[in-house]
Design a protein around this motif. Structure first.
Motif, PDB file in Angstrom:
ATOM      1  N   ALA A 118       0.826  -1.205   0.000  1.00  0.00           N
ATOM      2  CA  ALA A 118       0.000   0.000   0.000  1.00  0.00           C
ATOM      3  C   ALA A 118       0.863   1.260   0.000  1.00  0.00           C
ATOM      4  CB  ALA A 118      -0.905  -0.007   1.236  1.00  0.00           C
ATOM      5  N   LYS A 119       0.372   2.324  -0.634  1.00  0.00           N
ATOM      6  CA  LYS A 119       1.034   3.614  -0.544  1.00  0.00           C
ATOM      7  C   LYS A 119       0.978   4.090   0.910  1.00  0.00           C
ATOM      8  CE  LYS A 119      -0.434   4.867  -5.228  1.00  0.00           C
ATOM      9  NZ  LYS A 119      -1.292   5.779  -6.028  1.00  0.00           N
ATOM     10  N   ALA A 120       2.066   4.734   1.357  1.00  0.00           N
ATOM     11  CA  ALA A 120       2.136   5.073   2.778  1.00  0.00           C
ATOM     12  C   ALA A 120       3.027   6.282   3.016  1.00  0.00           C
ATOM     13  CB  ALA A 120       2.660   3.887   3.580  1.00  0.00           C
ATOM     14  N   ARG A 121       2.864   6.857   4.214  1.00  0.00           N
ATOM     15  CA  ARG A 121       3.768   7.898   4.692  1.00  0.00           C
ATOM     16  C   ARG A 121       4.232   7.513   6.087  1.00  0.00           C
ATOM     17  NH1 ARG A 121       0.919  13.723   3.134  1.00  0.00           N
ATOM     18  NH2 ARG A 121       0.612  13.304   0.900  1.00  0.00           N
ATOM     19  N   ILE A 122       5.525   7.688   6.325  1.00  0.00           N
ATOM     20  CA  ILE A 122       6.106   7.432   7.643  1.00  0.00           C
ATOM     21  C   ILE A 122       6.138   8.754   8.393  1.00  0.00           C
ATOM     22  CG2 ILE A 122       8.167   6.646   8.873  1.00  0.00           C
ATOM     23  CD1 ILE A 122       8.785   4.952   6.330  1.00  0.00           C
ATOM     24  N   CYS A 123       5.532   8.786   9.574  1.00  0.00           N
ATOM     25  CA  CYS A 123       5.303  10.045  10.289  1.00  0.00           C
ATOM     26  C   CYS A 123       5.950  10.009  11.672  1.00  0.00           C
ATOM     27  CB  CYS A 123       3.808  10.310  10.432  1.00  0.00           C
ATOM     28  SG  CYS A 123       2.906  10.277   8.864  1.00  0.00           S
ATOM     29  N   ALA A 124       6.744  11.041  11.979  1.00  0.00           N
ATOM     30  CA  ALA A 124       7.451  11.098  13.251  1.00  0.00           C
ATOM     31  C   ALA A 124       6.752  11.957  14.287  1.00  0.00           C
ATOM     32  CB  ALA A 124       8.873  11.622  13.026  1.00  0.00           C
ATOM     33  N   THR A 125       5.725  12.716  13.876  1.00  0.00           N
ATOM     34  CA  THR A 125       4.972  13.532  14.826  1.00  0.00           C
ATOM     35  C   THR A 125       3.481  13.335  14.596  1.00  0.00           C
ATOM     36  OG1 THR A 125       4.795  15.486  13.396  1.00  0.00           O
ATOM     37  CG2 THR A 125       6.802  15.276  14.737  1.00  0.00           C
ATOM     38  N   ALA A 126       2.695  13.655  15.627  1.00  0.00           N
ATOM     39  CA  ALA A 126       1.246  13.524  15.512  1.00  0.00           C
ATOM     40  C   ALA A 126       0.694  14.473  14.455  1.00  0.00           C
ATOM     41  CB  ALA A 126       0.582  13.777  16.868  1.00  0.00           C
ATOM     42  N   ASP A 127       1.238  15.680  14.396  1.00  0.00           N
ATOM     43  CA  ASP A 127       0.760  16.642  13.396  1.00  0.00           C
ATOM     44  C   ASP A 127       1.009  16.123  11.984  1.00  0.00           C
ATOM     45  OD1 ASP A 127      -0.058  18.319  15.400  1.00  0.00           O
ATOM     46  OD2 ASP A 127       1.685  19.669  15.268  1.00  0.00           O
ATOM     47  N   GLU A 128       2.183  15.530  11.779  1.00  0.00           N
ATOM     48  CA  GLU A 128       2.510  14.976  10.469  1.00  0.00           C
ATOM     49  C   GLU A 128       1.570  13.823  10.116  1.00  0.00           C
ATOM     50  OE1 GLU A 128       6.464  13.089   8.224  1.00  0.00           O
ATOM     51  OE2 GLU A 128       6.570  13.745  10.312  1.00  0.00           O
ATOM     52  N   ALA A 129       1.273  12.973  11.116  1.00  0.00           N
ATOM     53  CA  ALA A 129       0.376  11.843  10.886  1.00  0.00           C
ATOM     54  C   ALA A 129      -1.038  12.315  10.576  1.00  0.00           C
ATOM     55  CB  ALA A 129       0.375  10.924  12.106  1.00  0.00           C
ATOM     56  N   GLU A 130      -1.491  13.333  11.272  1.00  0.00           N
ATOM     57  CA  GLU A 130      -2.829  13.855  11.019  1.00  0.00           C
ATOM     58  C   GLU A 130      -2.929  14.442   9.617  1.00  0.00           C
ATOM     59  OE1 GLU A 130      -3.420  16.515  14.264  1.00  0.00           O
ATOM     60  OE2 GLU A 130      -4.032  14.915  15.654  1.00  0.00           O
ATOM     61  N   ALA A 131      -1.866  15.121   9.177  1.00  0.00           N
ATOM     62  CA  ALA A 131      -1.859  15.661   7.811  1.00  0.00           C
ATOM     63  C   ALA A 131      -1.898  14.532   6.793  1.00  0.00           C
ATOM     64  CB  ALA A 131      -0.619  16.529   7.608  1.00  0.00           C
ATOM     65  N   ALA A 132      -1.191  13.432   7.067  1.00  0.00           N
ATOM     66  CA  ALA A 132      -1.188  12.291   6.152  1.00  0.00           C
ATOM     67  C   ALA A 132      -2.563  11.647   6.072  1.00  0.00           C
ATOM     68  CB  ALA A 132      -0.149  11.265   6.604  1.00  0.00           C
ATOM     69  N   VAL A 133      -3.221  11.534   7.205  1.00  0.00           N
ATOM     70  CA  VAL A 133      -4.567  10.956   7.240  1.00  0.00           C
ATOM     71  C   VAL A 133      -5.518  11.779   6.390  1.00  0.00           C
ATOM     72  CG1 VAL A 133      -6.575  10.731   8.756  1.00  0.00           C
ATOM     73  CG2 VAL A 133      -4.410   9.661   9.397  1.00  0.00           C
ATOM     74  N   ARG A 134      -5.434  13.078   6.530  1.00  0.00           N
ATOM     75  CA  ARG A 134      -6.331  13.945   5.755  1.00  0.00           C
ATOM     76  C   ARG A 134      -6.002  13.876   4.260  1.00  0.00           C
ATOM     77  NH1 ARG A 134      -5.708  17.182  10.593  1.00  0.00           N
ATOM     78  NH2 ARG A 134      -7.749  17.385  11.604  1.00  0.00           N
ATOM     79  N   ALA A 135      -4.725  13.685   3.936  1.00  0.00           N
ATOM     80  CA  ALA A 135      -4.334  13.588   2.528  1.00  0.00           C
ATOM     81  C   ALA A 135      -4.852  12.291   1.909  1.00  0.00           C
ATOM     82  CB  ALA A 135      -2.817  13.667   2.397  1.00  0.00           C
ATOM     83  N   PHE A 136      -4.794  11.176   2.661  1.00  0.00           N
ATOM     84  CA  PHE A 136      -5.281   9.902   2.144  1.00  0.00           C
ATOM     85  C   PHE A 136      -6.805   9.853   2.120  1.00  0.00           C
ATOM     86  CE2 PHE A 136      -1.029   8.008   3.139  1.00  0.00           C
ATOM     87  CZ  PHE A 136      -0.815   7.397   1.917  1.00  0.00           C
ATOM     88  N   GLY A 137      -7.438  10.443   3.136  1.00  0.00           N
ATOM     89  CA  GLY A 137      -8.884  10.329   3.259  1.00  0.00           C
ATOM     90  C   GLY A 137      -9.283   8.984   3.833  1.00  0.00           C
TER      91      GLY A 137
END
Length: 428
Positions: A118-137
């Protein structure tokens, strides 16, 4: 051959049970084991996360082969210490085990070597992870990077659910250091399959397939668990699909690990999603699954001990294994509340009655012995964890195996016992 199995769960009970039945195995030790393994092995007390302690035990006992059951000793470097001391061990090195122990490493490794996932992003902070979640939907998957006892993955149907998972893992520390980094990835669609390969660092041999039931409740509802039941073999994997998995996933992984200086020797457990674009990796494990081991191991067409010893020595046989015949279905009996808060220490009734059913084997996991006093029974088996037992039925096909498994389940009881009633139902 004297074999030491490290671990004390249902998977290790299945390993010890399998090995003890083989003519080439003279003695089986299990550390620390459980009341179930005591019937087929000699339980020994040792800290399995202490490389020096395990190495000392192996030397003192004259063990010929060590089989590592769970992932934690691999992460602690136990297999490295044993190899350095010249002891044959079946289990990858600490560095190779990162395919399981670090979701971030595994995801980056697959991207480097072209393994479909699966396409993915590795996130080191909560803010970064939240941005990734919103980008993926939504739907979207949130995974804690490190080991979380099978509970670090949230398949979020909504953005709010994903954001709550990020908050719990990264801000509230639900999994400690294992959640300091998360992997956010697209939600793949399709049926899931567990594909097992035994590897010697260079080659891999397909060992078996299974299908786990991760959700806590019937109909694949409720939270993710370590697994509430399994069936083997998977009816979804034919020869053509198996060849494709080996060519597009297993062989690139083995070649990539060798190229990066960490040859992979042990069990490569490929958790796959059969998508419209072909099989893609959801995750890797680097040991037998639980409860998959309880249904895969009894189906092995060849003895386990010489096979894993050959893999440990880097010399797997060149010919493929014979085809599997028959089927197994395993139903997990869990403590009430699992995978959340639960109470344990309840007496388990019916173990002998279930095991007396033809074609039924009961593997113990979250159990312990309670010494009796007064009117209590001596050496009473009681619950001690979330997943308590796996009741396995055998048969010529999945329908017969499922019927036998639930016949065994019907004979067991303990306070607050929970289990799924639909294991393998969709395939029979």
């Amino acid at each position: 051959m004297k074999v030491l199995v490290l671990g004390g769960g249902g998977r290790e009970h299945a390993l010890a049970w399998t090995l003890r039945r083989e003519s080439g195995v003279s003695d089986v030790l299990c550390a620390p084991g459980n009341p179930g393994t005591a019937a087929c092995a000699r339980n020994v007390a040792v800290d399995i996360l202490d490389p020096a302690a395990v190495t000392g035990l192996v030397a003192a006992e004259g063990v010929d082969l060590v089989v590592v059951g769970p992932e934690q000793p691999l992460d602690a470097g136990v297999s490295d210490a044993l190899r350095a001391a010249g002891h044959p061990v079946f289990g990858p090195s600490q560095a190779a085990a990162r395919l399981e122990t670090s979701k971030a490493f595994s995801k980056a490794f697959m991207e480097r070597h072209g393994v479909p996932t699966a396409k993915a992003r590795i996130c080191a902070t909560a803010d970064e992870a939240e941005a990734a979640v919103r980008a993926f939907g939504a739907p979207v998957v949130v995974k804690a990077d490190g080991l979380a006892a099978g509970k670090g993955v949230t398949v979020a149907a909504t953005l709010d659910e994903a954001l709550e998972a990020i908050d719990a893992v990264m801000r509230q520390g639900a999994f400690g250091a294992a959640g300091s980094t998360v992997v956010v990835e697209e939600c793949l669609t399709g049926p899931e399959v567990s594909y097992f390969v035994i590897c010697d660092g260079v080659r891999g041999l397909p060992l078996g397939t299974a299908q786990d039931h991760k959700r806590a409740y019937d109909g694949d509802q409720g939270p993710n668990t370590g697994g509430m039941g399994a069936l083997a073999p998977s009816p979804l994997v034919d020869a053509a699909l198996s060849a494709r998995v080996m060519q597009t996933i297993v062989e690139p992984v083995l070649a990539g690990m060798r190229a990066e200086g960490h040859p992979f020797a042990g069990i490569l457990y490929c958790g796959l999603m059969l998508t419209p674009d072909g099989p893609k990796v959801i995750e890797f494990n680097v040991r037998f699954g639980d409860p998959e081991a309880q249904v895969v191991l009894p189906l092995l067409p060849v003895p386990l001990a010489p096979l894993v010893l050959a893999a440990a020595r880097g010399a797997l046989p060149l010919e493929p294994l014979p085809p599997v015949t028959g089927a197994r279905v395993g139903v997990v009996l869990a403590s009430g509340g699992y995978p959340g808060a639960m109470t344990t220490g309840y007496a388990i009734d019916g173990l002998e009655a279930a095991a007396a059913v033809p074609g039924v084997t009961v593997f113990q996991a979250g159990t312990r012995l309670r010494q009796g006093s007064g009117g209590q029974a001596q050496n009473e088996v009681v619950t001690s964890g979330g997943r308590v037992l796996t009741v396995v039925g055998e048969g010529p096909d999945l329908r017969a195996a499922r019927d036998r498994a639930y016949q065994g389940v019907a004979r067991i009881s303990f306070t607050d016992m929970e289990f799924r009633r639909d294991i393998a139902a969709k395939y029979v």
